[in-house]
Design an enzyme around this catalytic site. Structure first.
Site, PDB file in Angstrom:
ATOM      1  N   LYS A 251       2.576  10.524  -4.601  1.00 29.92           N
ATOM      2  CA  LYS A 251       1.649  10.040  -5.351  1.00 29.92           C
ATOM      3  C   LYS A 251       2.046   8.883  -6.020  1.00 29.92           C
ATOM      4  CE  LYS A 251       0.933  13.758  -7.934  1.00 29.92           C
ATOM      5  NZ  LYS A 251       2.054  14.683  -7.628  1.00 29.92           N
TER       6      LYS A 251
ATOM      7  N   ARG B  81      -6.443  17.695 -12.172  1.00 37.93           N
ATOM      8  CA  ARG B  81      -5.682  18.687 -11.831  1.00 37.93           C
ATOM      9  C   ARG B  81      -6.069  20.191 -11.986  1.00 37.93           C
ATOM     10  NH1 ARG B  81      -0.212  15.729 -12.773  1.00 37.93           N
ATOM     11  NH2 ARG B  81       1.173  17.295 -11.931  1.00 37.93           N
TER      12      ARG B  81
ATOM     13  N   ARG C  20      15.367  12.360  -7.323  1.00 39.73           N
ATOM     14  CA  ARG C  20      14.756  11.254  -7.898  1.00 39.73           C
ATOM     15  C   ARG C  20      15.326  10.430  -8.891  1.00 39.73           C
ATOM     16  NH1 ARG C  20       8.516  11.998  -9.169  1.00 39.73           N
ATOM     17  NH2 ARG C  20       9.381  13.704 -10.416  1.00 39.73           N
TER      18      ARG C  20
ATOM     19  N   ARG D  50      13.939  12.458 -14.711  1.00 35.32           N
ATOM     20  CA  ARG D  50      13.026  13.116 -15.501  1.00 35.32           C
ATOM     21  C   ARG D  50      13.382  14.415 -16.165  1.00 35.32           C
ATOM     22  NH1 ARG D  50       7.352  12.255 -12.514  1.00 35.32           N
ATOM     23  NH2 ARG D  50       7.031  14.446 -13.014  1.00 35.32           N
TER      24      ARG D  50
ATOM     25  N   ARG E 236       5.825  23.968 -12.027  1.00 33.99           N
ATOM     26  CA  ARG E 236       5.203  23.004 -11.505  1.00 33.99           C
ATOM     27  C   ARG E 236       4.340  23.342 -10.327  1.00 33.99           C
ATOM     28  NH1 ARG E 236       9.312  18.153 -11.979  1.00 33.99           N
ATOM     29  NH2 ARG E 236       7.501  16.978 -10.891  1.00 33.99           N
TER      30      ARG E 236
HETATM   31  P1  AP5 Z   1       6.962  10.514  -6.219  1.00 30.19           P
HETATM   32  O1  AP5 Z   1       6.178   9.406  -5.629  1.00 30.19           O
HETATM   33  O2  AP5 Z   1       7.580  10.263  -7.358  1.00 30.19           O
HETATM   34  O3  AP5 Z   1       6.123  11.888  -6.090  1.00 30.19           O
HETATM   35  P2  AP5 Z   1       4.803  12.361  -6.931  1.00 30.19           P
HETATM   36  O4  AP5 Z   1       3.859  12.923  -6.095  1.00 30.19           O
HETATM   37  O5  AP5 Z   1       4.356  11.129  -7.992  1.00 30.19           O
HETATM   38  O6  AP5 Z   1       5.569  13.388  -7.681  1.00 30.19           O
HETATM   39  P3  AP5 Z   1       5.608  13.818  -9.415  1.00 30.19           P
HETATM   40  O7  AP5 Z   1       6.703  14.566  -9.674  1.00 30.19           O
HETATM   41  O8  AP5 Z   1       5.302  12.452 -10.311  1.00 30.19           O
HETATM   42  O9  AP5 Z   1       4.432  14.573  -9.507  1.00 30.19           O
HETATM   43  P4  AP5 Z   1       3.887  15.726 -10.613  1.00 30.19           P
HETATM   44  O10 AP5 Z   1       2.502  15.774 -10.209  1.00 30.19           O
HETATM   45  O11 AP5 Z   1       4.870  16.764 -10.657  1.00 30.19           O
HETATM   46  O12 AP5 Z   1       4.058  14.872 -11.987  1.00 30.19           O
HETATM   47  P5  AP5 Z   1       3.254  14.096 -13.123  1.00 30.19           P
HETATM   48  O13 AP5 Z   1       4.074  13.090 -13.598  1.00 30.19           O
HETATM   49  O14 AP5 Z   1       2.083  13.809 -12.471  1.00 30.19           O
HETATM   50  O15 AP5 Z   1       8.084  10.814  -5.052  1.00 30.19           O
HETATM   51  C1  AP5 Z   1       8.952  11.884  -5.563  1.00 30.19           C
HETATM   52  C2  AP5 Z   1      10.383  11.337  -4.681  1.00 30.19           C
HETATM   53  O16 AP5 Z   1      10.501  11.352  -3.349  1.00 30.19           O
HETATM   54  C3  AP5 Z   1      10.760  10.002  -5.233  1.00 30.19           C
HETATM   55  O17 AP5 Z   1      12.215  10.017  -5.356  1.00 30.19           O
HETATM   56  C4  AP5 Z   1      10.387   9.213  -4.048  1.00 30.19           C
HETATM   57  O18 AP5 Z   1      11.302   7.927  -3.746  1.00 30.19           O
HETATM   58  C5  AP5 Z   1      10.302  10.047  -2.804  1.00 30.19           C
HETATM   59  N1  AP5 Z   1       9.545   9.923  -1.650  1.00 30.19           N
HETATM   60  C6  AP5 Z   1       8.252   9.521  -2.031  1.00 30.19           C
HETATM   61  N2  AP5 Z   1       7.657   9.382  -0.911  1.00 30.19           N
HETATM   62  C7  AP5 Z   1       8.300   9.803   0.153  1.00 30.19           C
HETATM   63  C8  AP5 Z   1       8.570   9.904   1.553  1.00 30.19           C
HETATM   64  N3  AP5 Z   1       7.316   9.654   2.117  1.00 30.19           N
HETATM   65  N4  AP5 Z   1       9.676  10.301   2.213  1.00 30.19           N
HETATM   66  C9  AP5 Z   1      10.588  10.422   1.562  1.00 30.19           C
HETATM   67  N5  AP5 Z   1      11.010  10.234   0.272  1.00 30.19           N
HETATM   68  C10 AP5 Z   1       9.905  10.130  -0.536  1.00 30.19           C
HETATM   69  O19 AP5 Z   1       3.363  15.216 -14.156  1.00 30.19           O
HETATM   70  C11 AP5 Z   1       4.035  15.671 -14.988  1.00 30.19           C
HETATM   71  C12 AP5 Z   1       3.700  16.652 -15.820  1.00 30.19           C
HETATM   72  O20 AP5 Z   1       2.818  15.947 -16.864  1.00 30.19           O
HETATM   73  C13 AP5 Z   1       2.996  17.648 -15.385  1.00 30.19           C
HETATM   74  O21 AP5 Z   1       3.809  18.820 -14.830  1.00 30.19           O
HETATM   75  C14 AP5 Z   1       2.330  18.114 -16.475  1.00 30.19           C
HETATM   76  O22 AP5 Z   1       2.895  18.794 -17.511  1.00 30.19           O
HETATM   77  C15 AP5 Z   1       1.943  16.916 -17.293  1.00 30.19           C
HETATM   78  N6  AP5 Z   1       0.384  16.458 -16.585  1.00 30.19           N
HETATM   79  C16 AP5 Z   1       0.259  15.278 -15.810  1.00 30.19           C
HETATM   80  N7  AP5 Z   1      -0.981  15.157 -15.440  1.00 30.19           N
HETATM   81  C17 AP5 Z   1      -1.478  16.228 -15.924  1.00 30.19           C
HETATM   82  C18 AP5 Z   1      -3.040  16.700 -15.844  1.00 30.19           C
HETATM   83  N8  AP5 Z   1      -3.787  15.637 -15.102  1.00 30.19           N
HETATM   84  N9  AP5 Z   1      -3.404  17.676 -16.402  1.00 30.19           N
HETATM   85  C19 AP5 Z   1      -2.552  18.567 -16.842  1.00 30.19           C
HETATM   86  N10 AP5 Z   1      -1.231  18.217 -17.191  1.00 30.19           N
HETATM   87  C20 AP5 Z   1      -0.616  17.170 -16.522  1.00 30.19           C
HETATM   88 MG    MG Z   2       4.389  10.905  -9.975  1.00 28.85          MG
END
Ligand code: AP5
Ligand code: MG
Length: 215
Positions: free
Chosen positions: A13, A87, A126, A160, A171
């Site tokens: 994402k 979410r 990552r 992270r 997660r």
């Molecule tokens: P990346 O692009 O970073 O993936 P992502 O989908 O953004 O993954 P996240 O870990 O950020 O998702 P998340 O939903 O757990 O975290 P968030 O910060 O939203 O890619 C990952 C890796 O893969 C990178 O190294 C990249 O280079 C590689 N990659 C990407 N695409 C690729 C491809 N096509 N091929 C190969 N490699 C690739 O949330 C974190 C925490 O915040 C949650 O757990 C929760 O506690 C809280 N939170 C956030 N939003 C909310 C909400 N709306 N409601 C409640 N709690 C929330």
């Molecule tokens: Mg992300």
């Protein structure tokens, strides 16, 4: 154009959102980034969410809806990319209401389809540039050999706190229990598109562009 990038942790994402910001001048709204910013600023809210995030649980709807509301008010740009929001069904309803109040609407929800095995290796590999947020991956996009971020030249890279196997398991559990029902929710509203998130970053980017070109 307003879009949601929907998918489990590691689906890509953030990676795809940043590409869209650069190529389409859209505004990325990542609740994960907002919460991490609050955490590092040591604000009251940051302290409150730190443990929850480290465990891999979801932060309360009130907090994240409040963050999104704040960002939407007065924001300008060529549309929003919602990354990691909504979410839960309550967050999805709130987003619909907020956009409606702004006289706007949601154009499409792009689901990034991946499998769990790919997610574990993506997440544990990552790292991120501490200066500009550019994302690296030990396997697919290693940090430059000269130790300088290819985007901004920064030399500090971070990992992270929730990028470990135990938090990732939680997660994923939260995703399947609370977030995956949104796939049906948006399918029912006729705005769901799906792309294969397992392809290479550029291939996924092209598939997303093809979806967005329909609008
Ligand atoms: P990346 O692009 O970073 O993936 P992502 O989908 O953004 O993954 P996240 O870990 O950020 O998702 P998340 O939903 O757990 O975290 P968030 O910060 O939203 O890619 C990952 C890796 O893969 C990178 O190294 C990249 O280079 C590689 N990659 C990407 N695409 C690729 C491809 N096509 N091929 C190969 N490699 C690739 O949330 C974190 C925490 O915040 C949650 O757990 C929760 O506690 C809280 N939170 C956030 N939003 C909310 C909400 N709306 N409601 C409640 N709690 C929330
Ligand atoms: Mg992300």
């Amino acid at each position: 154009m307003n879009i949601i990038l929907l998918g489990p942790p590691g689906a890509g994402k953030g990676t795809q959102a940043r590409i869209l910001v650069d190529s389409q001048n859209m505004v990325q709204l990542s609740t994960g980034d907002m919460l991490r910013e609050a955490k590092s600023s040591a604000s009251e809210m940051g302290k409150k969410v730190e443990e929850v995030m480290a465990r891999g649980d979801l932060v309360t709807d009130d907090i994240v809806i409040g963050l999104i509301r704040e960002k939407l008010i007065g924001a300008a740009g060529n549309g929003f990319i919602f990354d990691g929001f909504p979410r839960t069904l309550a967050q999805a309803d709130a987003l619909g209401t907020l956009l409606g109040e702004m006289g706007s609407n949601l154009d499409t929800v792009v689901e990034l389809r991946v499998d769990d095995d790919a997610l574990v290796s993506r997440i544990t590999a990552r790292s991120t540039c501490a200066s500009c947020g550019e994302m690296y991956n030990d396997q697919t996009k290693p940090q430059p050999v000269d130790g300088k971020c290819s985007k901004c030249g920064g030399t500090d890279f971070t990992r992270r706190a929730d990028d470990n196997e135990e938090s990732l398991r939680q997660r994923l559990m939260e995703y399947y229990k609370k977030t995956s029902p949104l796939i049906g929710y948006y399918y029912g509203k006729g705005v769901l598109s799906s792309v294969n998130g397992l392809g290479e970053i550029d291939v996924v980017k092209t598939e997303i562009s093809q979806v967005l070109n329909q609008f």
